[in-house]
Design an enzyme around this catalytic site. Structure first.
Site, mmCIF file in Angstrom:
data_model
loop_
_atom_site.group_PDB
_atom_site.id
_atom_site.type_symbol
_atom_site.label_atom_id
_atom_site.label_comp_id
_atom_site.label_asym_id
_atom_site.label_seq_id
_atom_site.Cartn_x
_atom_site.Cartn_y
_atom_site.Cartn_z
ATOM 1 N N ARG A 70 -21.499 147.744 105.216
ATOM 2 C CA ARG A 70 -21.209 146.917 104.049
ATOM 3 C C ARG A 70 -21.059 147.836 102.844
ATOM 4 N NH1 ARG A 70 -25.001 144.099 99.855
ATOM 5 N NH2 ARG A 70 -23.502 142.777 98.783
ATOM 6 N N ASP B 142 -17.218 144.195 99.808
ATOM 7 C CA ASP B 142 -17.580 142.940 99.157
ATOM 8 C C ASP B 142 -16.486 142.439 98.226
ATOM 9 O OD1 ASP B 142 -19.958 142.031 100.132
ATOM 10 O OD2 ASP B 142 -21.065 142.253 98.261
ATOM 11 N N GLY C 12 -27.903 132.495 95.461
ATOM 12 C CA GLY C 12 -29.128 133.169 95.848
ATOM 13 C C GLY C 12 -29.680 133.849 94.624
ATOM 14 N N ASN C 13 -30.449 134.916 94.803
ATOM 15 C CA ASN C 13 -30.918 135.674 93.643
ATOM 16 C C ASN C 13 -29.732 136.206 92.849
ATOM 17 O OD1 ASN C 13 -33.173 136.735 92.122
ATOM 18 N ND2 ASN C 13 -32.499 138.751 92.800
ATOM 19 N N GLY C 14 -28.677 136.581 93.566
ATOM 20 C CA GLY C 14 -27.364 136.800 92.978
ATOM 21 C C GLY C 14 -26.530 135.582 93.321
ATOM 22 N N ASP D 222 -37.816 133.012 91.172
ATOM 23 C CA ASP D 222 -37.728 132.229 92.404
ATOM 24 C C ASP D 222 -37.336 130.790 92.088
ATOM 25 O OD1 ASP D 222 -38.120 130.900 94.835
ATOM 26 O OD2 ASP D 222 -39.785 132.205 95.401
ATOM 27 N N CYS D 223 -36.196 130.364 92.589
ATOM 28 C CA CYS D 223 -35.709 129.008 92.333
ATOM 29 C C CYS D 223 -36.659 127.944 92.875
ATOM 30 C CB CYS D 223 -34.318 128.845 92.953
ATOM 31 S SG CYS D 223 -33.549 127.253 92.637
ATOM 32 N N GLY E 292 -28.270 127.745 97.842
ATOM 33 C CA GLY E 292 -27.260 126.769 98.229
ATOM 34 C C GLY E 292 -27.582 126.058 99.528
ATOM 35 N N GLU E 293 -28.212 126.771 100.462
ATOM 36 C CA GLU E 293 -28.522 126.202 101.774
ATOM 37 C C GLU E 293 -29.816 125.400 101.793
ATOM 38 O OE1 GLU E 293 -28.467 129.365 104.672
ATOM 39 O OE2 GLU E 293 -26.696 130.253 103.735
#
Length: 398
Positions: free
Chosen positions: A89, A148, A210-212, A283-284, A333-334
């Protein structure tokens, strides 16, 4: 083992995520993380065929020691012999790379050239490539770079240019690049399968949260805009990143508050977002769990979802055709049903009506449509960037 497997390496400046996948079935044989590089407590943890393990790498250990440990200690002889290619990656490919490529000396130079846009990540990727060449010399021609930024290279000029002096783009490459391209590509392709639409016909807005976090507008299977920009700092509210803001705030922080450029950068990148708004955590889950009882949690989640809904609404306009679905993916999102609910409530004008039961069920790996029957579709699809990396690597190597 007769199957051909792919070793996946994701090198950060102080960590190394790794996995071994069967690119055909998607079965994961090994996954793990080596972290705290260059520190006294450098360590590694892994899961091999369902069994977990962990070990200390030794004070000051880094990428070389981690990869050597993987090869000499974790991998069985059969597994080692089944690795037919290595997928890397790579965060930033600049404008040069629009798809995955076999790594050559020219590609290595291209990754170096793009390092100015990703100074923390690209140099680490180059270390990973070098160490992979050493650890698996017989696979040197079977190393593949998956960028990416590649999926976003189909953006038109009006989407990727900033209204700055054009010379900044021509001479220095200052433009929108976007991130999370592998994830946006994967879930858009999966949405096409689930909705029985050809990949080159699908119109979706994909939300990698996510965090990003970033959003992408995808028309007829190609990205036409995305929220992250020249760097991953632009766009949505994130765990610790501010996302969009008035650039003059930076002048104010420097000229009036006396903050240095380094302090401002640290504030925008590491102390803002959900962390900045809650003054508690990035943390969401904190904001979701405490939404009804903590004003800070409510404040943070409301700003997060409002920004997300604004992006989705604007992308509906530029797609300009029938939108097939809004896709939610990534850790938030998940799993964050409340985030999806608040966001879609902002989009009632467009006919979105959440199904509370479906939305609540879509978490912890469960997926599916979360809107009511006979209303526009919003769907949860877990991302799998490793599978894309494995498949691209196999396609170019086997």
């Amino acid at each position: 083992m007769s199957q051909k497997l792919v070793l996946i390496l994701n090198c950060g400046s102080s960590s190394l995520k790794f996995a071994i996948l069967d690119p055909v079935s998607g079965a994961e044989k090994l996954s793990g993380l080596a972290e705290a590089f260059y520190l006294p407590d450098a360590r590694i943890k892994w899961k091999l065929n369902g069994e977990k393990g962990n070990a200390d790498l030794g004070a000051g250990a880094a990428h070389s020691e981690a990869l050597n440990f993987i090869v000499s200690t974790i991998l069985t002889e059969d597994l080692k012999n089944s690795i037919a290619a290595i997928g890397h990656r790579v965060v930033h490919g600049g404008e040069k790379y629009t798809k995955s490529v076999v790594i050559t000396d020219e590609v290595i130079q291209g990754i170096k050239d793009a390092a100015e846009f990703a100074p923390l990540h690209n140099p680490a990727h180059l270390i990973g490539i070098e160490e992979a060449f050493k650890a698996f010399p017989h696979l040197k021609d079977n190393n593949v770079a998956i960028f990416d930024t590649a999926f976003h290279q189909t953006m038109p000029e009006e989407a990727f240019l900033y209204a700055l002096p054009y010379s900044l783009y021509k001479e220095h490459g200052v433009r929108r690049y976007g991130m999370h391209g592998t994830s946006h590509y994967f879930v858009s392709r999966e949405a096409a399968k689930r909705l029985n639409i050809a990949e080159d016909k699908i119109n979706v807005i994909t939300c990698h949260l996510g965090n990003g976090a970033s959003v992408a507008a995808i028309r007829q299977g190609k990205c036409i805009d995305t929220s992250m920009g020249f760097t991953p700092l632009e766009g949505l509210v994130m765990g610790t990143r501010s996302g969009d803001l008035d650039p003059a705030i930076i002048f104010y922080m420097h000229n009036t508050l006396g903050m240095s450029v380094a302090q401002i950068e640290e504030t925008l990148v590491k102390k803002s977002g959900l962390l900045g708004l809650t003054e508690v955590t990035s943390d969401c889950r904190y904001s979701e769990d405490n939404y009804e009882k903590e004003s800070a949690a409510k404040r943070a989640l409301d700003v997060f979802c409002y920004r997300l809904a604004k992006y989705i609404g604007s992308y509906m306009a530029i797609i300009g055709e029938n939108l097939d679905a809004i896709v939610f993916t990534g850790g938030i999102g998940e799993n964050a049903a409340l985030v999806r609910q608040i966001t879609l409530n902002h989009l009632k004008l467009f006919g979105y009506k959440i199904d509370d039961e479906k939305n609540s069920a879509a978490r912890f790996g469960n997926e599916g449509v979360i809107t009511a029957d006979n209303t526009p579709i919003a769907i949860v699809i877990p991302t799998n960037e490793e599978l894309v990396i494995a498949q691209d690597t196999a396609r170019l190597s086997f």
